[in-house]
Design an enzyme around this catalytic site. Structure first.
Site, mmCIF file in Angstrom:
data_model
loop_
_atom_site.group_PDB
_atom_site.id
_atom_site.type_symbol
_atom_site.label_atom_id
_atom_site.label_comp_id
_atom_site.label_asym_id
_atom_site.label_seq_id
_atom_site.Cartn_x
_atom_site.Cartn_y
_atom_site.Cartn_z
ATOM 1 N N LYS A 1 -10.250 12.717 8.343
ATOM 2 C CA LYS A 1 -9.822 12.340 9.692
ATOM 3 C C LYS A 1 -9.760 13.280 10.600
ATOM 4 O O LYS A 1 -9.344 14.564 10.170
ATOM 5 C CB LYS A 1 -8.289 11.611 9.427
ATOM 6 N N LYS B 1 0.800 -1.084 0.070
ATOM 7 C CA LYS B 1 0.060 -0.068 -0.207
ATOM 8 C C LYS B 1 1.047 1.391 -0.158
ATOM 9 O O LYS B 1 1.729 1.442 0.773
ATOM 10 C CB LYS B 1 -0.792 -0.179 1.194
ATOM 11 N N GLU C 1 -9.258 3.661 2.028
ATOM 12 C CA GLU C 1 -8.605 3.660 0.666
ATOM 13 C C GLU C 1 -7.751 2.716 0.496
ATOM 14 O O GLU C 1 -7.463 2.307 -0.847
ATOM 15 C CB GLU C 1 -8.056 5.074 0.714
ATOM 16 N N ARG D 1 -7.573 -0.593 0.761
ATOM 17 C CA ARG D 1 -7.971 -1.710 0.307
ATOM 18 C C ARG D 1 -8.407 -1.604 -1.141
ATOM 19 O O ARG D 1 -8.276 -2.255 -2.183
ATOM 20 C CB ARG D 1 -9.135 -2.178 0.899
#
Ligand code: BES
Ligand code: ZN
Ligand code: ZN
Length: 501
Positions: A281, A269, A353, A355
């Site tokens: 966030k 990732k 995000e 995944r």
């Protein structure tokens, strides 16, 4: 740091510091410790008799030698109980000792192989682990400090001394390997510690280019147009809110004759900053999201070491890289996008995000003919709720590959813990409007994230490593340094280097 292996007698060697050791409860020193004790008129035995040195784990006793031997200082490192001594302890010992020496007038350290014979460790394992610990413990990230931290504080040279000439070659090999593994880990740390304004996806491409050039590994970079042409709608949906162009970085190492496909694909990732996107966030702690590309850093760094060690395997590392930003063009909760394999995804939370970028990374690995896939990601906050920072999580669909990762982790002195992948967890990510949704609610958050990835993996043997609980350390602890920890990098390297089809 320069690491050298020399044939000789440690009592005759001239370094700034000599390190010998003592197991707990030993009254009469043996080996190199005994030789130094004799040369220092029994000072070590006398301190033991006084009861001021017990050989406990972590105990460091410093002596000055006043010209009785060429080296002016000696450290006697407590190793703890012999039964509990292993390579994990040696690695941490190396790191703790190097930190204990920093800041003093010490540039050159000499030592011997620790724990051989008495504790039954192999010479190779002992030396490799100690060198790993020293190089990992000596790490610092100061490139944005002006002036830089005093370079004189760093240890410049480590000499391992062995009095049996027949063992020199084996020690040299082990030291080189330990150095390669630790330097790759430090490279991953450098990338993860780098602030996001200094490490965009395009910057990461430049770093990967340098590695590929110097190591003779193949580099491929997919830009936005190619991603569009390939139908990587899942990865592109994460990049939609950012002005920084997304990049998919791929490094390939071939250690066997050309054959179609790859024995293994490592997918990491690469979110160079994760604001959460429109599902933004909270501000406190958001700066830690500069390290949301630790998975990408780990697979890129692992390739550097793999190309130096040259195992017989064909492996490709895939790092889908982008920022995750809010913006006028950003993906909105409720949007439906299509991944490279045609799977439609309802995005209910733009902060899930990782995944999404991994989905297309995994599809691409399959297109390239990967026969096994290991992905690594700072994927879920839920993994630190489950496991804290004592281990990272693994989930997968193949017991053999899971076992290979477990073995590689224990060889690296790391802990990994398997979470279940029962079919029923898949219910949580069923969508009313598309093939799958990108969040499965709070219960079993790390598992439902893995369940999402599993959809793209299909039948290919696969393991997912969720390192979100261990990627950043709040303090120095053995080989782990504060900031980017470098966890799982050596595990990936060992996995690849031990590979047997
Ligand atoms: N990058 C985060 C996960 C993370 C959290 C990494 C803390 C390191 C430390 C990931 O993209 C994320 O935001 N995950 C969400 C998923 C949720 C919306 C289903 C999370 O864990 O809260
Ligand atoms: Zn996120
Ligand atoms: Zn993230």
């Amino acid at each position: 740091m320069e690491i050298e292996v020399l044939h000789g007698n440690i009592t005759e060697f001239d370094a700034d510091l000599i390190i010998v050791n003592l197991f707990e409860g030993i009254k009469e020193p043996v080996g190199a410790t005994k030789a130094i004790d004799k040369a220092l008129d029994n000072s070590i035995s006398n301190i033991i008799t006084l009861g001021d040195m017990k050989g406990k784990k972590g105990e460091i006793t410093r002596l000055h030698t006043f010209e009785k031997i060429p080296s002016p200082r000696v450290i006697i490192a407590g190793l703890g109980e012999q039964e509990n001594f292993n390579t994990r302890e040696i690695r941490n010992l190396g790191a703790n000792l190097i930190r204990a020496c920093q800041g003093a007038e010490i540039r050159h350290i000499a030592t011997i192989a620790h724990g051989i014979g008495t504790a039954g460790l192999s010479l190779q394992d002992s030396v490799q682990a100690f060198v790993e610990g020293v190089v990992l413990g000596n790490y610092r990230f100061d490139r944005h400090k002006t002036p830089k931290e005093d370079p004189d504080n760093l240890i410049e040279r480590l000499t391992i001394i062995e009095n049996d000439s027949e063992k020199i070659e084996e020690i040299q090999k082990a030291a080189t390997k330990g150095c390669v593994l630790a330097q790759a880990t430090n490279l991953a740390r450098d990338l993860a510690n780098e602030p996001a304004n200094h490490l965009t996806p395009s910057d990461l491409v430049e770093r990967a280019k340098k590695i590929a050039e110097s190591k003779n590994i193949e580099l491929e970079v997919l830009d936005r147009e190619t991603m569009e042409a390939k139908g990587m709608g899942s990865l592109l949906s994460v990049a939609a809110g950012s002005v920084q162009p997304p990049k998919l970085i791929r490094l390939t190492y071939r250690g066997k004759d050309a054959e179609p496909g790859f024995d293994l694909a490592l997918v990491g990732k690469g979110i160079t900053f994760d604001t959460g996107g429109i599902s933004i966030k909270p501000a406190p702690g958001m700066e830690a999201m500069k390290a949301d590309m630790t998975g990408a850093a780990s697979v890129i760094a692992a390739m550097e070491a793999i190309s130096a060690i040259k195992p017989e395997i064909n492996v490709t590392a895939i790092a889908p890289c982008t920022e995750n930003m809010p913006g006028g063009n950003a993906t909105k909760p409720g949007d439906v996008v299509t991944a490279m394999d045609g799977t439609t995804i309802e995005i209910l939370n733009t902060d899930a995000e990782g995944r999404l970028v991994l989905a297309d990374g995994i599809c691409y690995a399959k297109e390239l003919g990967a026969r096994n896939i290991v992905d690594i990601a700072t994927l879920t906050g839920a993994i630190s709720i489950a496991l804290g920072d004592q281990c990272y999580g693994m989930m997968g669909n193949n017991t053999d590959l899971l076992a290979k990762i477990s073995d590689a982790a224990s060889e690296s002195g790391e802990r990994v813990w398997e979470l279940p992948m029962f079919e029923e967890y898949g219910e949580q990510i069923k969508s009313d409007v598309s093939d799958v949704k990108n969040v499965g609610g709070r219960p079993a958050g790390s598992i439902t994230a893995a369940k999402f990835l599993e959809k793209f993996v299909g039948e290919t043997p696969w393991v997912h490593l969720d390192i979100a609980g261990v990627d950043m350390a709040t303090k120095n602890n053995g080989w782990v340094t504060k900031g980017a920890s470098g966890q799982a990098v050596r595990t990936l390297i060992n996995l690849v280097c031990n590979w047997k089809n």
